[in-house]
Write an enzyme that holds these catalytic residues in place. Structure first.
Site, PDB file in Angstrom:
ATOM      1  N   LYS A  34       5.028  -4.215   7.669  1.00 51.81           N
ATOM      2  CA  LYS A  34       3.852  -5.154   7.742  1.00 51.81           C
ATOM      3  C   LYS A  34       4.226  -6.458   7.106  1.00 51.81           C
ATOM      4  O   LYS A  34       3.663  -7.568   7.525  1.00 51.81           O
ATOM      5  CB  LYS A  34       2.769  -4.490   7.009  1.00 51.81           C
ATOM      6  CG  LYS A  34       2.133  -3.348   7.539  1.00 51.81           C
ATOM      7  CD  LYS A  34       1.279  -3.998   8.988  1.00 51.81           C
ATOM      8  CE  LYS A  34       0.616  -2.675   9.599  1.00 51.81           C
ATOM      9  NZ  LYS A  34      -0.075  -3.094  10.763  1.00 51.81           N
ATOM     10  N   SER A  58      -5.757  -0.368   5.785  1.00 55.96           N
ATOM     11  CA  SER A  58      -5.814   1.143   5.090  1.00 55.96           C
ATOM     12  C   SER A  58      -4.840   1.218   4.167  1.00 55.96           C
ATOM     13  O   SER A  58      -4.493   2.155   3.533  1.00 55.96           O
ATOM     14  CB  SER A  58      -5.863   2.122   6.348  1.00 55.96           C
ATOM     15  OG  SER A  58      -4.408   1.979   7.021  1.00 55.96           O
ATOM     16  N   GLU A 184       2.635   8.604  18.701  1.00 62.07           N
ATOM     17  CA  GLU A 184       1.212   8.776  17.997  1.00 62.07           C
ATOM     18  C   GLU A 184       1.129  10.212  17.711  1.00 62.07           C
ATOM     19  O   GLU A 184       1.480  11.148  18.010  1.00 62.07           O
ATOM     20  CB  GLU A 184       0.186   8.606  19.048  1.00 62.07           C
ATOM     21  CG  GLU A 184      -0.004   6.933  19.576  1.00 62.07           C
ATOM     22  CD  GLU A 184      -1.128   6.797  20.278  1.00 62.07           C
ATOM     23  OE1 GLU A 184      -1.812   5.916  20.020  1.00 62.07           O
ATOM     24  OE2 GLU A 184      -1.315   7.202  21.355  1.00 62.07           O
ATOM     25  N   GLY A 188      -4.734  11.499  17.215  1.00 64.22           N
ATOM     26  CA  GLY A 188      -5.013   9.952  17.331  1.00 64.22           C
ATOM     27  C   GLY A 188      -4.273   9.451  18.439  1.00 64.22           C
ATOM     28  O   GLY A 188      -3.720   8.241  17.988  1.00 64.22           O
ATOM     29  N   ASP A 190      -5.002   7.173  21.016  1.00 59.36           N
ATOM     30  CA  ASP A 190      -5.617   6.203  21.859  1.00 59.36           C
ATOM     31  C   ASP A 190      -4.828   5.431  22.755  1.00 59.36           C
ATOM     32  O   ASP A 190      -5.189   4.999  23.533  1.00 59.36           O
ATOM     33  CB  ASP A 190      -6.390   5.303  20.748  1.00 59.36           C
ATOM     34  CG  ASP A 190      -5.644   4.738  19.614  1.00 59.36           C
ATOM     35  OD1 ASP A 190      -5.283   5.417  18.814  1.00 59.36           O
ATOM     36  OD2 ASP A 190      -5.526   3.627  19.695  1.00 59.36           O
ATOM     37  N   SER A 284       8.657   2.855   9.404  1.00 62.14           N
ATOM     38  CA  SER A 284       7.966   1.872   9.309  1.00 62.14           C
ATOM     39  C   SER A 284       7.182   1.759   7.928  1.00 62.14           C
ATOM     40  O   SER A 284       7.056   0.563   7.543  1.00 62.14           O
ATOM     41  CB  SER A 284       6.639   2.239  10.130  1.00 62.14           C
ATOM     42  OG  SER A 284       6.030   3.373   9.839  1.00 62.14           O
TER      43      SER A 284
END
Length: 301
Positions: A34, A58, A184, A188, A190, A284
């Site tokens: 990030k 989060s 994923e 979850g 999506d 990550s």
């Protein structure tokens, strides 16, 4: 940006029968990828305008925004769900931002962030759905292909889609032969559902241990890019994620979080086509919940 050189993992090679290269973004500044997107965004701001920055997160995005804001000498406000991992909240508080907690089951993070940004004159730093964030994360794909040009595929965790869309876009333009595959949680999925439906499809906020992947739908910009450049999405169960996380800590010596472990789970549970032999995996983040670690969870492997 801190260099995170691509590392071949011979133990994973031996147990998978494939050649596996790790991109250790969990060793990036603030412990996750990030930092790249947030730095790219904040460094381009006109810091003379506005009263600081605000982000909804989060955890990992909030940690990155908090540190970078302090580096640039600007104020940071974070909207954080009440059920965010304690470890991540502690790391955020080290940089002394203003923290606003909210109930993710009752409040919409985006609406809350927008309201506060408008009332307080703050720049919004999106976690994924913005071209500057996507460009920042795309540098990971560029680095991987520069370091090893024989990859058949790159495996990436998928949350809001900033990481996956950035790497998929960069990889396609450098070497479209390399497949870019998202991963994923099964609960979850999506992005997988959205890609199958060919439109953004919402799901209830998923209850997954991979807290960085608790998204109910992909972003508009990230979805458009993933629809065009992401080759596939694979899902993994909660049990597989937990086993992979513990395996990574106890057998590989990789102190990764559950959101990173989804790509390890794909390898351990042999979910890739046999034709894919040279694999790059993006780990990550490292900001994990210590309570998830238990030796019993590796017995299934």
């Amino acid at each position: 940006m801190k260099p995170t050189p691509l590392l071949e993992n011979h133990f994973l090679n031996s147990i998978t029968g494939k050649k596996v290269f790790i991109k250790p973004e969990f060793k990036q500044w603030t412990g996750s990828f990030k930092y790249r997107g947030a730095y790219n965004f904040i460094s381009q701001l006109d810091r003379k305008s506005g009263n600081g920055v605000i982000a909804g997160s989060s955890g990992n995005h909030g940690i990155a925004v908090s540190r970078i804001a302090r580096e640039f000498g600007i104020n940071a406000t974070l909207c954080i769900p009440e059920d965010a991992p304690r470890e991540k909240l502690m790391k955020i508080n080290k940089f002394n931002p203003r923290v606003i907690l909210f109930n993710r089951q009752k409040q919409d993070r985006t609406m809350l962030t927008d309201e506060i940004a408008t009332s307080d004159g703050l720049h919004i730093i999106p976690s994924s759905d913005h071209e500057r964030i996507i460009a920042g994360t795309g540098t990971i794909g560029i680095e991987m292909l520069e370091e090893y040009d024989g990859l058949d595929a790159i495996l990436i965790p998928v949350g809001g889609g900033g990481l996956a869309s950035g790497i998929a876009l960069a990889t396609h333009h450098i070497n479209p032969r390399v497949q870019v595959i998202g991963v994923e949680p099964e609960v979850g999925c999506d992005t997988k559902k959205s890609l199958r439906a060919n439109r953004i499809t919402s799901i209830p906020t998923p209850d997954t241990i991979a807290d960085g992947l608790r998204h109910s739908q992909p972003g508009k910009l990230t979805f458009a890019i993933m629809k065009k450049y992401l080759d596939d999405v694979i899902t993994v169960t909660e049990e597989e994620i937990l086993s992979a996380m513990n395996f990574s800590h106890t057998k590989l010596g990789l102190k990764i979080e559950a959101s990173s472990a989804v790509v390890i789970a794909v390898l351990l549970y042999k979910k890739l086509p046999k034709s894919i032999n040279n694999i790059g995996i993006v780990l990550s983040g490292s900001n994990y919940d210590h309570s998830l670690l238990c030796s019993e969870s590796i017995e299934a492997i």
